[in-house]
Scaffold this active site. Structure first.
Site, short mmCIF file in Angstrom:
data_model
loop_
_atom_site.label_atom_id
_atom_site.label_comp_id
_atom_site.label_asym_id
_atom_site.label_seq_id
_atom_site.Cartn_x
_atom_site.Cartn_y
_atom_site.Cartn_z
N GLU A 355 3.23 33.00 -40.86
CA GLU A 355 3.33 34.02 -39.83
C GLU A 355 4.64 34.78 -40.02
O GLU A 355 4.66 35.81 -40.67
CB GLU A 355 3.24 33.39 -38.44
CG GLU A 355 2.99 34.38 -37.33
CD GLU A 355 2.48 33.72 -36.07
OE1 GLU A 355 2.36 34.43 -35.07
OE2 GLU A 355 2.20 32.50 -36.08
N GLU A 636 8.58 26.18 -29.98
CA GLU A 636 7.62 27.15 -29.47
C GLU A 636 6.94 26.63 -28.20
O GLU A 636 6.73 27.37 -27.25
CB GLU A 636 6.56 27.43 -30.53
CG GLU A 636 5.50 28.43 -30.10
CD GLU A 636 4.55 28.77 -31.23
OE1 GLU A 636 3.89 29.82 -31.15
OE2 GLU A 636 4.45 27.98 -32.20
#
Length: 757
Positions: A355, A636
């Protein structure tokens, strides 16, 4: 900007077969014009480039020119190479290319080469002699090309090097001509070239290995003690053809390298030995890791055999924080390391998996924290130019990520029909305003004002007949800790409430920016729009006493902090928020949208003790739970690692994701007590609010005017506060239970009575 004479060139034949060709040009300085007075080299690439003059790197830059919105902007660097050309008439200019963001893999859909299939080098050397004569050397058809010792390179997957193919003299006058071929010109519009206003990416520090051991499966593992971003570097000797393989990961699971969070990113480097003393440093990739698995090492691997090179954009540290609670200090250090790891040319969401994109929502909420910790003005100014370019091409739409590679990839089923999205798209407004408050640069605010207005004007066309922003896809309170791991958007907070509150904040901010810039008509227009949004919000989402639709921590935090509620409604909402937080056992119950604002909403409505208890809670979900689990960066998910040491089962799990570290802004403003009363801190507020069992705290910030600092300590004499105010500025000292004090430039000590929370 230079008058461009250079051509973008690519390696001819099979020199580019492995995505890392070498380009070079031998040249002789013009004779009869005296000594070289000055020489500048402008360089960029389609891909990433390392530039050498007579075998020496012209700078410490790596992964240059980085990642910009290549459809509209390709940045170049300018280097002073005067000293390098003072050694004689014969020289060699060399460019080593890698795939980088231009041709490498990007995103989780497996696509690559979204910007083009051809790697290219572009250089223009301008040499001025003592008599004023100018000699110009440019990339053109006279250059040569050759395959390098890099046999594979990708930002996600890693880099392979075969030392048997290495020619250390390739960019020197002693380099051989064997195997060198020609180049070809690429079609390229020099109007795309723009000077890189942000700082370069460079090696920042080196961390030694802390421990080497054997895993349960017999693998050799290395711990560097810190989750970091960069690569491994080492010198090794072994048999020719022997291969050393390095895999990287942020965590361990069941005693082995925890690679599942990487998804499809291989994060693996290989080094084929030459038989002599070999130096390995894979500078065409980067990894997010704390641990490495090493296979094929000749002999016994020791801790002093390897070192981790930390790589990120070259940012100057400006803000510090420390207090009497070492757990909070570690949390703050985790925020700092998360910033470093994700501020690598682009402000990314995470630095390790498939990502590593410039997600706009993360930066929207983190910008005030970033601008305190580091001088990010140039870094983020450059990124906002990409945002503006992407936005202008899409009628005011601010994409989920900048640069917007998602528009090149296959449709994303989870995000149907993407349009302007609360928090994420609001970065077009919130970020320039955060930088205005931090640095007081009116020119920067003016530069990005068109993007600010374009965003809110687009959103105003998306409203429902009721005047609410509830008509398009929204991330909402993304990653609410009560949402299932596989459905991160299933939050408690109503998405329309979140989005409409964000629009109100953006409209008021744009109106304020218009006033700063003297756009009176715009200010009146956006003030009126904000008033209409507030009226609709109160009518459809709030009852008379202050109950907000969906009745959860996030909706109250936003309604309070964004100024939608006033008077008795605000007071009631603050009390209700405190009740919700207490009922949750002071564990975090907010996601991306609410978490940055919940402590501020509590302390701002008189519930300071609840804010501190929320901050210092250690059970999951909380800010300190990851610290108890040994985290060295911000995660996260609150539970990226479960209490039993296993990795969260969700597919989307990163251990270096700065967004939830936005609470550091509250630590700076409330615990330490530093915030601007005027943009750029020409007038500062020093307002520490002791609590949470802390006995002391300190904060310091290098403002545009000098060092602003505060230290407070609670003792028998009361609350003792030391303040440093920069020259040419003033500060207001606001202590609990005390009248405001005006402080001129200089150092001050004030003692006040202790006040219970």
């Amino acid at each position: 900007m230079p008058t461009w004479q250079a051509t973008m060139i690519a390696a001819d034949g099979d020199a580019d077969r492995d995505g890392a060709p070498l380009l070079r040009r031998r040249f002789t300085l013009d004779d009869g014009h005296g000594a070289v007075r000055d020489a500048v080299l402008h360089v960029t690439a389609q891909g990433v480039v390392e530039t050498f003059l007579d075998g020496r790197a012209v700078s410490g830059d790596v992964l240059s020119p980085g990642w910009s919105s290549f459809e509209w902007r390709l940045r170049y660097r300018t280097h002073d190479v005067t000293a390098a050309l003072s050694t004689g008439p014969e020289h060699v200019l060399g460019l080593a290319l890698g795939n980088g963001w231009f041709r490498g893999r990007l995103g989780w859909n497996g696509g690559r080469a979204y910007y083009g299939e051809d790697l290219g080098g572009f250089a223009q050397l301008e040499v001025t002699f003592a008599d004023g004569h100018v000699q110009t050397l440019v990339t053109d058809g006279t250059w040569e090309s050759h395959a390098s010792a890099v046999t594979a390179n990708d930002l996600y997957d890693g880099q392979d090097v075969d030392a048997r193919l290495l020619d250390p003299a390739w960019a020197t006058t002693a380099g051989t001509d064997d195997g060198w071929g020609g180049v070809r010109a690429l079609e390229f519009d020099t109007a795309l070239l723009t000077e890189h206003v942000g700082p370069p990416v460079r090696r920042q520090e080196v961390l030694p290995a802390q421990r080497v051991w054997t895993s349960p499966s017999g693998r050799t593992l290395v711990d560097f003690g810190q989750n970091l971003v960069g690569w491994l570097r080492f010198t090794v000797r072994g048999e020719a053809g022997q291969v050393v393989t390095l895999r990287h990961a942020e965590v361990l699971e069941d005693g082995e390298l925890g690679v599942r969070p990487l998804r499809t990113a291989k994060a693996t480097d290989t080094f084929t030995l030459s038989g002599g003393d070999d130096v390995f440093e894979p500078t065409f990739t980067f990894h997010g890791f704390r641990y490495a698995e090493v296979d094929g090492w000749p002999g016994e691997l020791r801790t002093d055999d390897l070192e981790a090179v930390v790589v990120h954009s070259e940012l100057e540290r400006t803000g510090e924080f420390e207090c009497s609670d070492e757990m909070l200090n570690q949390l703050h250090r985790n925020v700092v390391w998360g910033t470093k790891g994700n501020f690598l040319d682009v402000p990314t969401d995470c630095p390790q998996r498939d990502e590593r994109l410039g997600w706009t929502g993360d930066l929207a909420v983190f910008a005030p924290t970033a601008a305190y910790l580091y001088d990010v003005e140039g870094f983020l100014r450059d990124w906002m130019r990409d945002l503006a370019a992407e936005q202008a091409a899409r009628d005011g739409l601010v994409a989920f990520v900048v640069p917007d590679v998602l528009k090149h990839s296959p449709p994303i089923g989870a995000f149907p029909d993407p349009d302007s999205t609360a928090v994420w798209s609001d970065v077009a407004v919130w970020l320039p305003w955060a930088l205005w408050e931090a640095y007081g640069r009116r020119d920067l605010l003016a530069e990005h004002y068109p993007a600010m207005t374009a965003h809110v004007e687009r959103v105003l066309t998306l409203l429902s007949p009721q005047g609410l922003w509830d008509t398009v896809f929204q991330f909402g309170d993304w990653l609410d800790p009560d949402a299932p791991p596989e459905r991160p958007a299933d939050a408690k907070a109503d998405k329309g409430v979140v989005a409409t509150a964000c629009l109100f904040r953006s409209l008021r901010t744009v109106a304020d920016a218009a006033r700063v810039l003297g756009h009176t008509g715009d200010a009146e227009r956006f003030d009126a729009a904000a008033a209409r949004i507030r009226t609709a919000f109160l009518e459809h989402y709030v009852d008379e006493q202050g109950l907000v639709l969906s009745d959860c921590a996030t909706v109250y935090a936003l309604a309070i902090e964004f100024g939608l509620l006033t008077g008795a409604q605000r007071e009631w909402a603050g009390q209700r928020l405190a009740e919700i937080v207490e009922k949750a056992g002071y564990r975090v119950s907010t996601g991306f949208a609410g978490t940055p604002y919940v402590t501020g909403a509590l302390s701002g409505t008189g519930h300071l003790d609840a804010a501190y208890r929320l901050l210092t809670e250690r059970k999951c979900p909380s800010w300190l739970y990851p610290v108890t689990m040994g985290a060295t960066t911000i995660w996260e998910r609150w539970d990226s690692m479960l209490p039993d040491g296993s990795i969260n089962p969700g597919e989307m799990t990163s251990f270096n994701h700065y967004a939830l570290g936005a609470v550091a802004d509250w630590m700076h403003r409330v615990v330490a007590g530093l915030s601007p009363l005027e943009p750029g801190y020409r007038r500062a507020l020093v307002a520490p609010q002791p609590g949470g069992g802390l006995t002391w705290a300190r904060g310091s910030l290098r403002t545009p005017h000098g060092n602003l600092a505060v230290r407070w300590e609670q003792g028998e004499a009361g609350l003792v506060v030391d303040v440093e105010v920069p020259a040419g500025t003033t500060a207001v000292l606001r202590l609990p239970g005390e009248a405001d004090r005006e402080l001129p430039a200089g150092t001050h000590r004030v003692t006040a009575a202790l006040t219970a929370p």
